[in-house]
Design an enzyme around this catalytic site. Structure first.
Site, PDB file in Angstrom:
ATOM      1  N   PRO A  83       0.921  -1.121   0.091  1.00  0.00           N
ATOM      2  CA  PRO A  83       0.007   0.041   0.148  1.00  0.00           C
ATOM      3  C   PRO A  83       0.951   1.148  -0.001  1.00  0.00           C
ATOM      4  O   PRO A  83       1.716   1.358   0.766  1.00  0.00           O
ATOM      5  CB  PRO A  83      -0.815  -0.132   1.049  1.00  0.00           C
ATOM      6  CG  PRO A  83      -0.176  -1.242   2.092  1.00  0.00           C
ATOM      7  CD  PRO A  83       0.901  -1.852   1.416  1.00  0.00           C
ATOM      8  N   GLU A  84       0.709   1.943  -1.039  1.00  0.00           N
ATOM      9  CA  GLU A  84       1.202   3.435  -1.120  1.00  0.00           C
ATOM     10  C   GLU A  84      -0.007   4.582  -0.808  1.00  0.00           C
ATOM     11  O   GLU A  84      -0.711   3.953  -0.396  1.00  0.00           O
ATOM     12  CB  GLU A  84       1.914   3.571  -2.493  1.00  0.00           C
ATOM     13  CG  GLU A  84       2.830   2.258  -2.653  1.00  0.00           C
ATOM     14  CD  GLU A  84       3.612   2.385  -4.163  1.00  0.00           C
ATOM     15  OE1 GLU A  84       3.782   3.564  -4.556  1.00  0.00           O
ATOM     16  OE2 GLU A  84       3.877   1.449  -4.777  1.00  0.00           O
ATOM     17  N   LYS A 106       2.156   7.206   4.215  1.00  0.00           N
ATOM     18  CA  LYS A 106       1.788   5.877   4.345  1.00  0.00           C
ATOM     19  C   LYS A 106       1.311   5.498   5.821  1.00  0.00           C
ATOM     20  O   LYS A 106       1.088   4.256   6.070  1.00  0.00           O
ATOM     21  CB  LYS A 106       2.706   4.786   3.835  1.00  0.00           C
ATOM     22  CG  LYS A 106       3.006   5.127   2.375  1.00  0.00           C
ATOM     23  CD  LYS A 106       4.194   3.999   2.046  1.00  0.00           C
ATOM     24  CE  LYS A 106       4.942   4.647   0.777  1.00  0.00           C
ATOM     25  NZ  LYS A 106       6.280   3.928   0.443  1.00  0.00           N
ATOM     26  N   HIS A 153      -4.917 -14.843   8.392  1.00  0.00           N
ATOM     27  CA  HIS A 153      -3.978 -13.721   8.733  1.00  0.00           C
ATOM     28  C   HIS A 153      -4.739 -12.608   9.401  1.00  0.00           C
ATOM     29  O   HIS A 153      -4.267 -11.488   9.306  1.00  0.00           O
ATOM     30  CB  HIS A 153      -3.474 -13.076   7.411  1.00  0.00           C
ATOM     31  CG  HIS A 153      -2.880 -14.233   6.474  1.00  0.00           C
ATOM     32  ND1 HIS A 153      -3.171 -14.522   5.110  1.00  0.00           N
ATOM     33  CD2 HIS A 153      -1.857 -15.247   6.908  1.00  0.00           C
ATOM     34  CE1 HIS A 153      -2.359 -15.305   4.558  1.00  0.00           C
ATOM     35  NE2 HIS A 153      -1.655 -15.882   5.707  1.00  0.00           N
ATOM     36  N   ARG A 189       2.055 -10.868   5.602  1.00  0.00           N
ATOM     37  CA  ARG A 189       3.313 -10.590   5.771  1.00  0.00           C
ATOM     38  C   ARG A 189       3.760 -10.292   7.110  1.00  0.00           C
ATOM     39  O   ARG A 189       4.942 -10.365   7.502  1.00  0.00           O
ATOM     40  CB  ARG A 189       4.084 -10.218   4.664  1.00  0.00           C
ATOM     41  CG  ARG A 189       4.064 -11.013   3.436  1.00  0.00           C
ATOM     42  CD  ARG A 189       4.682 -10.454   2.276  1.00  0.00           C
ATOM     43  NE  ARG A 189       6.146 -10.188   2.410  1.00  0.00           N
ATOM     44  CZ  ARG A 189       6.828  -9.689   1.198  1.00  0.00           C
ATOM     45  NH1 ARG A 189       6.235  -8.999   0.502  1.00  0.00           N
ATOM     46  NH2 ARG A 189       8.075  -9.635   1.533  1.00  0.00           N
ATOM     47  N   ARG A 233      15.427  -3.333  -5.183  1.00  0.00           N
ATOM     48  CA  ARG A 233      13.881  -3.393  -5.509  1.00  0.00           C
ATOM     49  C   ARG A 233      13.995  -3.585  -7.060  1.00  0.00           C
ATOM     50  O   ARG A 233      14.945  -3.051  -7.602  1.00  0.00           O
ATOM     51  CB  ARG A 233      13.194  -2.837  -5.011  1.00  0.00           C
ATOM     52  CG  ARG A 233      13.291  -1.230  -4.956  1.00  0.00           C
ATOM     53  CD  ARG A 233      12.788  -0.493  -3.554  1.00  0.00           C
ATOM     54  NE  ARG A 233      11.586  -0.832  -3.154  1.00  0.00           N
ATOM     55  CZ  ARG A 233      10.901  -0.194  -2.330  1.00  0.00           C
ATOM     56  NH1 ARG A 233      11.624   0.666  -1.671  1.00  0.00           N
ATOM     57  NH2 ARG A 233       9.679  -0.378  -1.955  1.00  0.00           N
TER      58      ARG A 233
END
Length: 280
Positions: free
Chosen positions: A2-3, A58, A96, A114, A266
């Site tokens: 998410p940005e 964010k 999760h 994650r 990245r």
DNA sequence: GGAAATGTTTACCG
DNA sequence: CCGGTAAACATTTC
């Protein structure tokens, strides 16, 4: 994942559903869901009323009827989902699921595959929680100052993409929107900031703002179920991406094959023709 | 079966 | 200060 556009989509959804509600119970189901820096267990917020939902870059936070706030960062895979409270018996197991916040008829769930996301109880300084105090203003902030941002980029002796991702230079931009911004600006990601004219830096910042606004209008970018809004719906900006995740496919402008390079640990995607590598 | 990849942030080392 | 690397982790893809 998410940005800024995705976090803002979540913030808008949360604001619609949780403002005015009182926290009746907090259940933490995974130890990493509470940041170690949290001043207190999340359950210490029982009894607090949610007055607003704020964001910088964010980082998200819930303003309460007490000085502390509940801060959240979604990390790579965090989500907030709103659901109607149902009795324990009828609950299907949610994969999760990390934190459940009982708001009466509404349950707020923090889900995170994650576990890089987190929640924390924090103090604020001038309304900004500690975790976000070092974060630069994002371009959606009413107090965002374009000239200050340009100056900050100009002062960086590093590559433009690193600066775009540096949350202390400008906040909210992540890997997707950085690549899209640079493509729109016709700038190679490894171009040194100190070699760029202020006018070009301005263009980059304005393109970043624009691409994130367009993404927000479409509910953000979802590649899979890892980003969805508080109602469980995906965003539609993926179809508008020009370079991100399109290695080998054709550039929407010139039809050259999009390239991908490893960069700053990245992937960076760019068009070799529209964004030629600057000569050293 | 295994390596590599994934949208973030922070820490450490040279 | 800068840049490379690694780490936190689960899952999917090649």
């Amino acid at each position: 994942m998410p940005e800024l556009p995705e976090v803002e989509t979540v913030r808008l959804g949360l604001a619609k559903h949780v403002i005015g509600k009182k926290i009746l119970k907090v259940e933490v189901l995974h130890p990493r869901a509470t940041a170690t820096k949290s001043l207190a267990p999340l359950s210490s917020l029982v009894g607090a009323k949610i007055k607003g939902v704020s964001r910088r870059g964010k980082f998200l936070w819930f303003d309460l009827d007490r000085p502390e706030v509940l801060v959240a960062h979604l990390g790579m895979s965090g989500q907030f989902l709103i659901s109607n409270s149902v009795s324990k018996k009828e609950q299907a197991p949610v994969r999760h699921l990390r934190v459940r916040i009982d708001l009466g008829r509404t349950e707020l769930r923090f889900i995170d595959q994650r576990t890089f996301g987190w929640l924390a109880v924090e103090n604020t300084t001038e309304g900004v929680p500690t975790a976000a105090s070092h974060i630069a203003l994002d371009p959606f902030d009413p107090n965002f100052d374009l000239e200050i941002a340009i100056a900050r980029f100009s002062g960086k002796r590093t590559e433009i993409k690193r600066a775009l991702l540096d949350q202390e230079v400008i906040s909210g931009v992540g890997n997707i929107y950085a690549d899209e911004t640079l493509w729109r600006s016709k700038i190679h990601p490894e171009t040194r900031c100190e070699k760029m004219k202020p006018a070009k830096i301005r263009e980059v910042i304005l393109n970043a703002t624009k691409v994130m606004k367009e993404a927000l209008a479409q509910g953000g970018t979802s590649f899979d179920e890892l980003y969805i809004n508080v109602n469980g719906e995906s965003g539609y900006f993926e179809r508008s991406l020009a370079v991100y995740g399109r290695e080998g496919e054709s550039c929407p402008k010139c039809h050259s094959a999009i390239r991908r390079i490893r960069f700053a640990n990245r992937s960076s995607h760019f068009c070799p023709k529209c964004q030629p590598r600057p000569r050293a």
